[in-house]
Scaffold this motif. Sequence first.
Motif, PDB file in Angstrom:
ATOM      1  N   SER A 113       0.879  -1.173  -0.082  1.00 52.48           N
ATOM      2  CA  SER A 113      -0.115  -0.015  -0.154  1.00 52.48           C
ATOM      3  C   SER A 113       1.012   1.213   0.001  1.00 52.48           C
ATOM      4  O   SER A 113       2.113   1.190   0.752  1.00 52.48           O
ATOM      5  CB  SER A 113      -0.893   0.100   1.235  1.00 52.48           C
ATOM      6  OG  SER A 113      -1.690  -1.129   1.240  1.00 52.48           O
ATOM      7  N   TRP A 114       0.266   2.263  -0.801  1.00 50.04           N
ATOM      8  CA  TRP A 114       0.998   3.638  -0.679  1.00 50.04           C
ATOM      9  C   TRP A 114       0.170   4.639  -0.516  1.00 50.04           C
ATOM     10  O   TRP A 114      -1.154   4.513  -0.717  1.00 50.04           O
ATOM     11  CB  TRP A 114       1.617   3.708  -1.994  1.00 50.04           C
ATOM     12  CG  TRP A 114       2.765   2.859  -2.349  1.00 50.04           C
ATOM     13  CD1 TRP A 114       2.649   1.455  -3.033  1.00 50.04           C
ATOM     14  CD2 TRP A 114       4.184   3.087  -2.185  1.00 50.04           C
ATOM     15  NE1 TRP A 114       3.824   0.902  -3.084  1.00 50.04           N
ATOM     16  CE2 TRP A 114       5.148   2.029  -2.707  1.00 50.04           C
ATOM     17  CE3 TRP A 114       4.775   4.270  -1.664  1.00 50.04           C
ATOM     18  CZ2 TRP A 114       6.304   1.983  -2.672  1.00 50.04           C
ATOM     19  CZ3 TRP A 114       6.243   3.974  -1.689  1.00 50.04           C
ATOM     20  CH2 TRP A 114       6.908   2.801  -2.091  1.00 50.04           C
ATOM     21  N   GLY A 115       0.536   5.981   0.107  1.00 53.81           N
ATOM     22  CA  GLY A 115      -0.182   6.921   0.409  1.00 53.81           C
ATOM     23  C   GLY A 115      -0.013   7.823  -1.069  1.00 53.81           C
ATOM     24  O   GLY A 115       0.776   7.574  -2.045  1.00 53.81           O
ATOM     25  N   GLN A 116      -0.613   8.997  -0.935  1.00 54.95           N
ATOM     26  CA  GLN A 116      -0.508   9.760  -2.160  1.00 54.95           C
ATOM     27  C   GLN A 116       0.390  10.781  -2.125  1.00 54.95           C
ATOM     28  O   GLN A 116       0.775  11.214  -3.222  1.00 54.95           O
ATOM     29  CB  GLN A 116      -1.757  10.748  -2.287  1.00 54.95           C
ATOM     30  CG  GLN A 116      -2.007  11.986  -1.352  1.00 54.95           C
ATOM     31  CD  GLN A 116      -1.966  11.733   0.087  1.00 54.95           C
ATOM     32  OE1 GLN A 116      -2.302  10.482   0.445  1.00 54.95           O
ATOM     33  NE2 GLN A 116      -1.807  12.831   0.943  1.00 54.95           N
ATOM     34  N   GLY A 117       1.062  10.760  -1.108  1.00 59.96           N
ATOM     35  CA  GLY A 117       2.630  11.791  -1.051  1.00 59.96           C
ATOM     36  C   GLY A 117       2.509  13.009  -0.635  1.00 59.96           C
ATOM     37  O   GLY A 117       1.368  13.716  -0.442  1.00 59.96           O
ATOM     38  N   THR A 118       3.399  13.607  -0.014  1.00 59.67           N
ATOM     39  CA  THR A 118       3.277  14.998   0.491  1.00 59.67           C
ATOM     40  C   THR A 118       4.750  15.762   0.059  1.00 59.67           C
ATOM     41  O   THR A 118       5.670  15.063   0.322  1.00 59.67           O
ATOM     42  CB  THR A 118       3.119  15.015   2.029  1.00 59.67           C
ATOM     43  OG1 THR A 118       3.117  16.485   2.551  1.00 59.67           O
ATOM     44  CG2 THR A 118       4.318  14.056   2.895  1.00 59.67           C
ATOM     45  N   GLN A 119       4.622  17.025  -0.354  1.00 57.91           N
ATOM     46  CA  GLN A 119       5.662  17.440  -0.894  1.00 57.91           C
ATOM     47  C   GLN A 119       6.481  18.185   0.162  1.00 57.91           C
ATOM     48  O   GLN A 119       5.940  18.729   1.010  1.00 57.91           O
ATOM     49  CB  GLN A 119       5.156  18.696  -1.902  1.00 57.91           C
ATOM     50  CG  GLN A 119       6.380  19.463  -2.484  1.00 57.91           C
ATOM     51  CD  GLN A 119       7.512  18.763  -3.582  1.00 57.91           C
ATOM     52  OE1 GLN A 119       6.739  18.257  -4.346  1.00 57.91           O
ATOM     53  NE2 GLN A 119       8.515  18.792  -3.324  1.00 57.91           N
ATOM     54  N   VAL A 120       7.821  18.175   0.106  1.00 55.96           N
ATOM     55  CA  VAL A 120       8.950  18.631   0.976  1.00 55.96           C
ATOM     56  C   VAL A 120       9.882  19.570   0.059  1.00 55.96           C
ATOM     57  O   VAL A 120      10.229  19.083  -0.721  1.00 55.96           O
ATOM     58  CB  VAL A 120       9.513  17.815   1.526  1.00 55.96           C
ATOM     59  CG1 VAL A 120      10.836  18.349   2.614  1.00 55.96           C
ATOM     60  CG2 VAL A 120       8.627  17.168   2.723  1.00 55.96           C
ATOM     61  N   THR A 121       9.793  20.663   0.201  1.00 56.62           N
ATOM     62  CA  THR A 121      10.759  21.624  -0.511  1.00 56.62           C
ATOM     63  C   THR A 121      11.663  22.324   0.555  1.00 56.62           C
ATOM     64  O   THR A 121      11.351  23.014   1.451  1.00 56.62           O
ATOM     65  CB  THR A 121      10.033  22.726  -1.296  1.00 56.62           C
ATOM     66  OG1 THR A 121       9.191  21.916  -2.047  1.00 56.62           O
ATOM     67  CG2 THR A 121      10.794  23.544  -2.010  1.00 56.62           C
ATOM     68  N   VAL A 122      12.918  22.378   0.208  1.00 54.11           N
ATOM     69  CA  VAL A 122      13.929  22.702   1.281  1.00 54.11           C
ATOM     70  C   VAL A 122      14.799  23.596   0.485  1.00 54.11           C
ATOM     71  O   VAL A 122      15.236  23.531  -0.815  1.00 54.11           O
ATOM     72  CB  VAL A 122      14.995  21.776   1.732  1.00 54.11           C
ATOM     73  CG1 VAL A 122      15.988  22.367   2.778  1.00 54.11           C
ATOM     74  CG2 VAL A 122      14.259  20.576   2.584  1.00 54.11           C
ATOM     75  N   SER A 123      14.633  25.012   0.954  1.00 54.46           N
ATOM     76  CA  SER A 123      15.224  26.138   0.199  1.00 54.46           C
ATOM     77  C   SER A 123      16.911  26.388   0.876  1.00 54.46           C
ATOM     78  O   SER A 123      16.825  26.149   1.993  1.00 54.46           O
ATOM     79  CB  SER A 123      14.533  27.468   0.316  1.00 54.46           C
ATOM     80  OG  SER A 123      14.510  27.744   1.474  1.00 54.46           O
TER      81      SER A 123
END
Length: 124
Positions: A113-123
């Motif tokens: 099973s997999w989730g839909q994902g969540t975006q992580v952005t590091v500047s």
Amino acid sequence: QVQLVESGGGLVQAGGSLRLSCAASGPTFSNYAAAWFRQAQGKEREFVARISRGGTVISYAASVKGRFTISRDNAKNTVHLQMNNLKPEDTAIYYCAADFGGNAGMDRSRYDSWGQGTQVTVSS
């Protein structure tokens, strides 16, 4: 199969921290090992961290070891990924995955099973 929903992603400066959560519903979550993977734009999905069904066996990718911590709370059907000292190269979509057999290891093809994902952005 268990259903997974990630949360906690966002934009953070280099050196900062984020805590990702994965909420599970459906069959007994404690029967599943859990893991986090990530996929940067234009790259393949890669293993980040894994935790066994009881939470006693944990493994990390070399690139995150010492900075990230995976944990789980089977009473609340959740898995967390605490990410500290984030770097621009940590930028990716982070996915939660569950493995009923408990033997998938770092092989993403063996997760059920997999989730839909969540975006992580590091500047920088």
